[in-house]
Design an enzyme around this catalytic site. Structure first.
Site, PDB file in Angstrom:
ATOM      1  N   ASP A 150      17.143 -25.934 -35.809  1.00 29.04           N
ATOM      2  CA  ASP A 150      18.456 -24.975 -35.560  1.00 29.04           C
ATOM      3  C   ASP A 150      18.675 -24.366 -36.679  1.00 29.04           C
ATOM      4  O   ASP A 150      19.786 -23.587 -36.682  1.00 29.04           O
ATOM      5  CB  ASP A 150      19.326 -26.050 -35.060  1.00 29.04           C
ATOM      6  CG  ASP A 150      20.033 -26.867 -35.922  1.00 29.04           C
ATOM      7  OD1 ASP A 150      19.358 -27.161 -36.904  1.00 29.04           O
ATOM      8  OD2 ASP A 150      21.198 -27.334 -35.596  1.00 29.04           O
ATOM      9  N   ASP A 205      15.122 -26.022 -40.984  1.00 29.28           N
ATOM     10  CA  ASP A 205      14.880 -26.940 -39.918  1.00 29.28           C
ATOM     11  C   ASP A 205      15.097 -26.166 -38.451  1.00 29.28           C
ATOM     12  O   ASP A 205      15.272 -25.062 -38.112  1.00 29.28           O
ATOM     13  CB  ASP A 205      15.759 -28.323 -40.039  1.00 29.28           C
ATOM     14  CG  ASP A 205      17.099 -27.872 -39.591  1.00 29.28           C
ATOM     15  OD1 ASP A 205      17.629 -26.710 -39.698  1.00 29.28           O
ATOM     16  OD2 ASP A 205      17.912 -28.834 -39.127  1.00 29.28           O
ATOM     17  N   SER A 229      17.971 -30.304 -33.699  1.00 26.82           N
ATOM     18  CA  SER A 229      17.567 -30.025 -34.805  1.00 26.82           C
ATOM     19  C   SER A 229      16.323 -30.131 -35.445  1.00 26.82           C
ATOM     20  O   SER A 229      15.536 -29.665 -35.047  1.00 26.82           O
ATOM     21  CB  SER A 229      18.845 -30.765 -35.751  1.00 26.82           C
ATOM     22  OG  SER A 229      18.897 -30.481 -37.055  1.00 26.82           O
TER      23      SER A 229
END
EC number: 5.4.2.10
Length: 442
Positions: A243, A241, A102
């Site tokens: 992902d 972000d 992430s």
């Protein structure tokens, strides 16, 4: 039984250190594959990843693990986390797997899973996996091994899905947008979605090299987006972000809008279209000003634990559609089964287009309460519950903040610290009580 590997969002850590090592990830894929194959039926798993250099290594390990358990694998390549959730459901796969850490730096990576319905799996399933990890592997015979193939049009399918969540009668023509893909998984998809819906799109964070994901760009580093928005005279900036399941937005003046504010706008849009909104799920960190503003609209706010999976669980229990976190994980369950930064941005922009009102003007009457937080280091992070002086100070603080703010005390799940947060319309009041509480512990 407590979990050894799974955190609030899958398994995550530094690559090369336990558990993010090729041997463990192979064992993880094998274990999950065996669980899937427990009924003896053929199974197919989708695997997507972000742009980290370690994704190649971990993808190969996962593929081998699933194949060794007799599970077929479809490799999606670099696509957003919500794309994996959507495609798992769309192609009727049995499980979706994402290789991503992430918003973390490139040296980290992780694994998270989606059910056949495209939603995150419950704690009970994760405990089953951990129990399985304690068992030795049981390789299938050669004739039972799984196969692997690539889905060549995964990004294109996801782009069309995102566009389908935006009303057909509306267009983004006339809007100048900056899209920041954080050099992450949405570097191909995100610009195309907004361009194909009519916007003039300028991009940053779309040149991943395996090492620069989230590096000075993206939802956790909005300064680059703000600078680019001002440079090109854009109406809005959209930051994702690594992902692409998290969203932050800025306007032409450089003002940053967090997830709480964007969630409020999504609710306003539904109500203005005559749709009923039975309630909204936030978290323990959702700003009290948003709770009060929603109450004025006749919409209750339910607070869940921090983590989008807990927001989703609460929404499912209540039968509600909208929820999210201040960090930018937003859920609209009539549009997608999981948090999706691109879809969330489209939900906000559809209100901008329909209403003709700027985001800042729509939020002018909803100023966020200042939040003051201190992390107090403690050997026993749960010891505050029996700490007489601290408990007495808490009672004083709650009485002083009644009707004007609130207090939140919670132990960190990952560090030996106690998080003490106060928010109030008066910043000095919040600061005072956080300092008093921190001193009471010391």
């Amino acid at each position: 039984m407590s979990k050894q590997y799974f955190g609030t969002d899958g398994i995550r850590g530094t690559v090369g250190q336990s558990p993010i090592t090729p041997d463990f990830i192979l064992h993880l894929g094998h274990t999950v594959g065996r669980l899937l194959r427990a009924d003896g039926a053929p199974k197919t798993v989708l695997i997507g990843k972000d742009t980290r250099i370690s994704g190649y290594m971990l993808e190969s390990a996962l593929e081998s693990g699933f194949n060794s358990a007799g599970v077929d694998v479809v490799l999606l390549g670099p696509v957003p986390t919500p794309a994996v959730a959507h495609l798992t459901r769309a192609v009727r796969a049995d499980l979706g797997v994402v290789i991503s850490a992430s918003h973390n730096p490139f040296a980290d990576n992780g694994i998270k899973f989606f059910s056949a319905q495209g939603s995150k799996l419950p704690d009970e399933w994760e405990l089953q996996v951990e129990q399985g990890l304690a068992q030795p592997p049981c390789w299938v015979e050669s004739e039972g091994l799984g196969k692997a193939r690539r889905m060549g049009d995964a990004a294109g399918r996801y782009i069309e899905f995102c566009k389908s969540t935006f009303p057909q009668a509306l267009s983004l023509k006339g809007l100048r947008l900056v899209v920041d893909a954080a050099n992450g998984a949405a570097y191909q998809c995100a610009p195309q979605v907004f361009h194909e819906l009519g916007a003039e799109v300028h991009c940053i964070g779309v040149t991943p090299d395996g090492y620069n994901i989230n590096q000075g760009v993206g939802a956790t580093a909005p300064a680059a987006l703000i600078a680019k928005v001002r440079e090109v005279g854009a109406d809005y900036g959209i930051a994702l972000d690594g992902d692409a399941d998290r969203l932050q937005m800025v306007d032409g003046s450089g003002r940053l809008f967090n997830g709480d504010e964007l969630l409020y706008l999504m609710v306003r849009d539904r109500l203005e279209q005559g749709e009923a909104v039975a309630g909204v799920v936030g978290t323990l960190m959702t700003n009290m000003a948003i709770e009060q503003a929603l109450a004025q609209l006749g919409v209750p706010l339910l607070r869940a634990k921090v983590g989008d999976r807990y927001v989703l669980e609460a929404l499912m229990q209540k039968g509600w559609l909208l929820g999210g976190e201040s960090s930018g994980h937003l859920l609209a369950l009539d549009r997608h089964t999981t948090g999706d930064g691109i879809v969330s941005a489209l939900q906000v922009l559809q209100r901008v287009v329909r209403s003709g009102q700027r985001i800042a003007d729509a939020l002018a009457q909803v100023p966020l309460f200042p939040q003051v937080m201190r992390n107090v280091r403690m050997v026993d992070r749960n010891g505050w519950q029996q700490h007489a002086r601290f408990q007495a100070c808490m009672r004083e603080a709650e009485a002083a903040l009644a009707g004007k703010g609130r207090l939140l005390v919670r132990a960190s799940g990952t560090e030996p610290v106690l998080r003490v947060m106060a928010e109030a319309s008066d910043a000095q009041l919040a600061q005072h009580w956080v300092e008093q509480l921190a001193q009471a512990l010391q």
